[in-house]
Each structure stands twice: as structure tokens, then as C-alpha cells.
Design an enzyme around this catalytic site. Structure first.
Site, PDB file in Angstrom:
ATOM      1  N   HIS A  74       0.851  -1.193   0.000  1.00 49.19           N
ATOM      2  CA  HIS A  74       0.000   0.000   0.000  1.00 49.19           C
ATOM      3  C   HIS A  74       0.893   1.253   0.000  1.00 49.19           C
ATOM      4  CE1 HIS A  74      -3.768  -2.279   0.764  1.00 49.19           C
ATOM      5  NE2 HIS A  74      -2.915  -3.120   1.311  1.00 49.19           N
ATOM      6  N   TYR A  98       4.254  -4.942   9.599  1.00 43.11           N
ATOM      7  CA  TYR A  98       4.092  -3.491   9.628  1.00 43.11           C
ATOM      8  C   TYR A  98       5.265  -2.849  10.365  1.00 43.11           C
ATOM      9  CZ  TYR A  98      -0.823  -3.649   8.071  1.00 43.11           C
ATOM     10  OH  TYR A  98      -1.993  -3.825   7.357  1.00 43.11           O
TER      11      TYR A  98
END
Length: 351
Positions: free
Chosen positions: A64, A332
């Protein structure tokens, strides 16, 4: 009170225990990084396989990568406060910092080439706690496990010779992961919308709400748009950044809104498998309205330094037994540490 001197043996035991503490810490971080068990699927391996698909782009998220920051507020109506003691669900307004993005690791990808979109949000509660959530505009996840996700990325990685995935690798993946077939069927007929503003964003993973008495309820959540949907147009496909341009134009005319809808699981619903949608007749609760009123570029923007780790949860919201959550959190963190270090080095070179 008189202290009895320690014997030589006791002093040696204490020194040994003190020495073991940094050793245990070192071993833990080696284990977490996958160094002691190379066959283990570590955060390093997940991030590496994403980079193999999207390429290496210093200073950007590993997935993303292309997006835009947004700011606004969440207007809670209090309806969900009976299910959770989290302050975010108490009636009132709290600030929100978010990010719209498209899937993939290439920050220069044209918006029209990537059908999967995302919305990440950080809710700032009055008590200092945060709730962070990363949602996607698809009804369910392709696979149920981190290993399945890794294998999916490997199977769909473009072949350097053709620029497209190897059909044989993809067929072998689907044979080994039949749970992914519904997702591929959905993706085949899916028509993207013309705007981030009209997409519905789903948590996909399940979570657990807990009230003040300790009662628990498994849920998934969705941000359901107030903006009517319309299909992507030929004009949209002429603009590589049409989603960002559309969002900025819409916000110039007023705020954009979504309702936070909680879907309540029944006893037989799986909370550890994001590839399975819950039945449509499950009860829902409208917990309030997300109101976004401003957008800014992501680099140096308010969302740039936020790691939208789905396990940053306030008291009253807990992780479920979904194995993807821990994998997402670890990946992440790895991505965040890498890109912020790269941005720091880039900043040093501009001085």
C-alpha cells in the site's frame, strides 16, 4: 535490620542471572527475526516477498505504498458502548488521522491498475489510548494464514520474461489453497469504483469487544460510505492519480462521511479465518460516523509517521485468534522501521 553477607555461591548465582537477561533478550530478537529458525515465516520474509512483487522504493511502505493522508473526526453515537468499554465508542467526538491507499509496493503505480484499495485510521481517545485499524475494500481475505499469504505473493509475482504471473504457479497455488478460490472469483467480476469516497472498507480480521463487566463479543467492522458508488470510467483510466484528484475535489466541496458498522458474530462463526465471510443475516450496530475534511500528501504529511498496526488497540478492544493479525503487526513494524530509517537518510542528504 542486620543484613547477612551473601556467600560466594549466592553472588555467583546472582551474577549469572543478571548475565542471562541480555542473553534472553538477544535470543528473543533473533527468534523474532527468524535467524534461529530459517524455515520459520518471519516478518523479514513477508516484507521481502512484498518487495519482490512491488520492487524496492526507499522511504515508502512495503505494501500500500501509494496513498494520501486524511484528517477528520469520529462522531460516536454511543450505540456500541454497551458492547465495549473502549472510550472510542462513548458518545462524543474524537480526532482521527487516516490514510487512503492502493495495494502494492509501487508508489508510482497508476490508480486504475490496482483494484484493491485501503483505508487506515488512527483514533485518538481522550484518555491517551489509540485505536488503529487497517481496512480493505474487499469482502474477505484471499487466504487464512500467514503462510498462505506468503505463498500467494510468491505465486502471483510477475515473471521477468513476461511481466505477468506464471499460470502454472498460480494453478498450483489454488490447488493447494482452495480457500482462495472465492476471492479469485470475486476479483474476476469486480468493477472498481471511481472514488475512494464511495468504497466500503472492511476489517476482514475479527476482533473481540469487552464491556465493563468482562462480557466479550467477537466482531468485524466496516466503514460504509455515505457517498453513492459509481463505476470507474474511461476518463479515470487516463489519469494515473485520479483517486487523489477526485478526493481533493470532493473535500473542497465539503466533508466525506462513512458509518462505522459493527457486525456481531454468532457462536459458530469463525474468528480465525479471514477468508470466510460471515452470513449476511448477522446483527449489526451503527457505532457512529467518520467525518473526513482534509487531505494532504503522504510524504511529510500527518499520516507519514504512523504505523497502522492493527494490534494497537485500546482497553475494550482485543485481538481475536486470527493468525493473520500477529503477522500483519510484525510485518508493519518491519516496514515502518525500514522506511523511516530510509527517510532519515534521505533527509540528511538534502541538508
Amino acid at each position: 535490620m542486620h543484613n547477612t553477607p551473601l556467600s560466594t555461591r549466592q553472588r555467583l548465582v546472582r551474577l549469572a542471572l543478571v548475565g542471562l537477561i541480555p542473553l534472553f533478550v538477544t535470543v528473543f530478537f533473533l527468534w523474532a527475526g527468524g535467524w534461529l529458525t530459517p524455515q520459520r515465516l518471519s516478518a523479514d520474509k513477508l516484507v521481502d516477498v512484498l518487495q519482490q512483487s512491488g520492487g524496492k522504493h526507499a522511504g515508502f511502505r512495503r505494501n500500500h505504498a501509494k496513498g494520501i493522508c486524511v484528517v477528520g473526526e469520529f462522531d460516536a453515537n454511543g450505540n456500541a458502548s454497551t458492547l465495549s468499554k473502549a472510550a472510542v465508542f462513548a458518545a462524543g467526538r474524537i480526532p482521527v488521522t487516516g490514510r487512503f491507499a492502493i495495494a502494492g509496493g509501487n508508489p508510482q503505480a497508476p490508480d486504475y491498475a490496482v483494484p484493491v484499495r485501503s483505508l487506515a485510521l488512527a483514533f485518538q481517545q481522550p484518555n491517551g489510548e489509540q485505536w488503529r485499524t487497517g481496512m480493505n475494500a474487499m469482502p474477505f481475505f484471499p487466504v487464512a494464514t500467514p503462510a498462505g499469504f506468503y505463498q500467494l505473493q510468491s505465486a502471483t509475482r510477475p515473471d521477468p520474461a513476461t511481466g505477468k504471473p506464471d499460470p502454472q504457479k498460480l494453478q498450483a497455488f489454488l490447488a493447494a489453497h482452495p480457500e482462495a478460490q472465492p476471492f479469485f472469483a470475486w476479483a474476476k467480476q469486480f468493477v472498481p469504483s471511481s472514488s475512494w469516497a464511495s468504497d466500503r472498507y472492511n476489517s476482514l480480521n475479527a476482533f473481540v469487544l469487552e464491556d465493563a463487566a468482562g462480557h466479550q463479543q467477537r466482531v468485524r467492522w466496516s466503514m460504509v460510505p455515505h457517498t453513492p458508488a459509481s463505476a470507474i470510467t474511461a476518463a479515470d483510466r487516463q489519469d494515473a492519480d485520479f483517486l487523489q484528484h477526485d478526493l481533493q475535489q470532493r473535500l473542497a466541496h465539503g466533508p466525506l462521511k462513512w458509518d462505522l458498522i459493527l457486525t456481531l458474530a454468532a457462536p459458530g462463526d469463525a474468528s480465525n479465518d479471514a477468508s470466510k465471510a460471515w452470513p449476511a443475516d448477522r446483527p449489526t450496530i451503527n457505532a457512529g460516523t467518520l467525518v473526513l475534511n482534509q487531505a494532504e500528501a503522504q510524504q511529510q504529511g500527518p499520516c507519514n509517521d504512523i504505523n497502522y498496526d492493527p494490534l494497537i488497540l485500546p482497553n475494550g478492544i482485543a485481538a481475536s485468534d486470527d493468525p493473520l493479525l500477529n503477522a500483519r503487526s510484525a510485518a508493519y513494524a518491519k516496514s515502518y522501521n525500514a522506511r523511516t530509517a530510509e527517510q532519515a537518510r534521505q533527509g540528511e542528504r538534502t541538508l
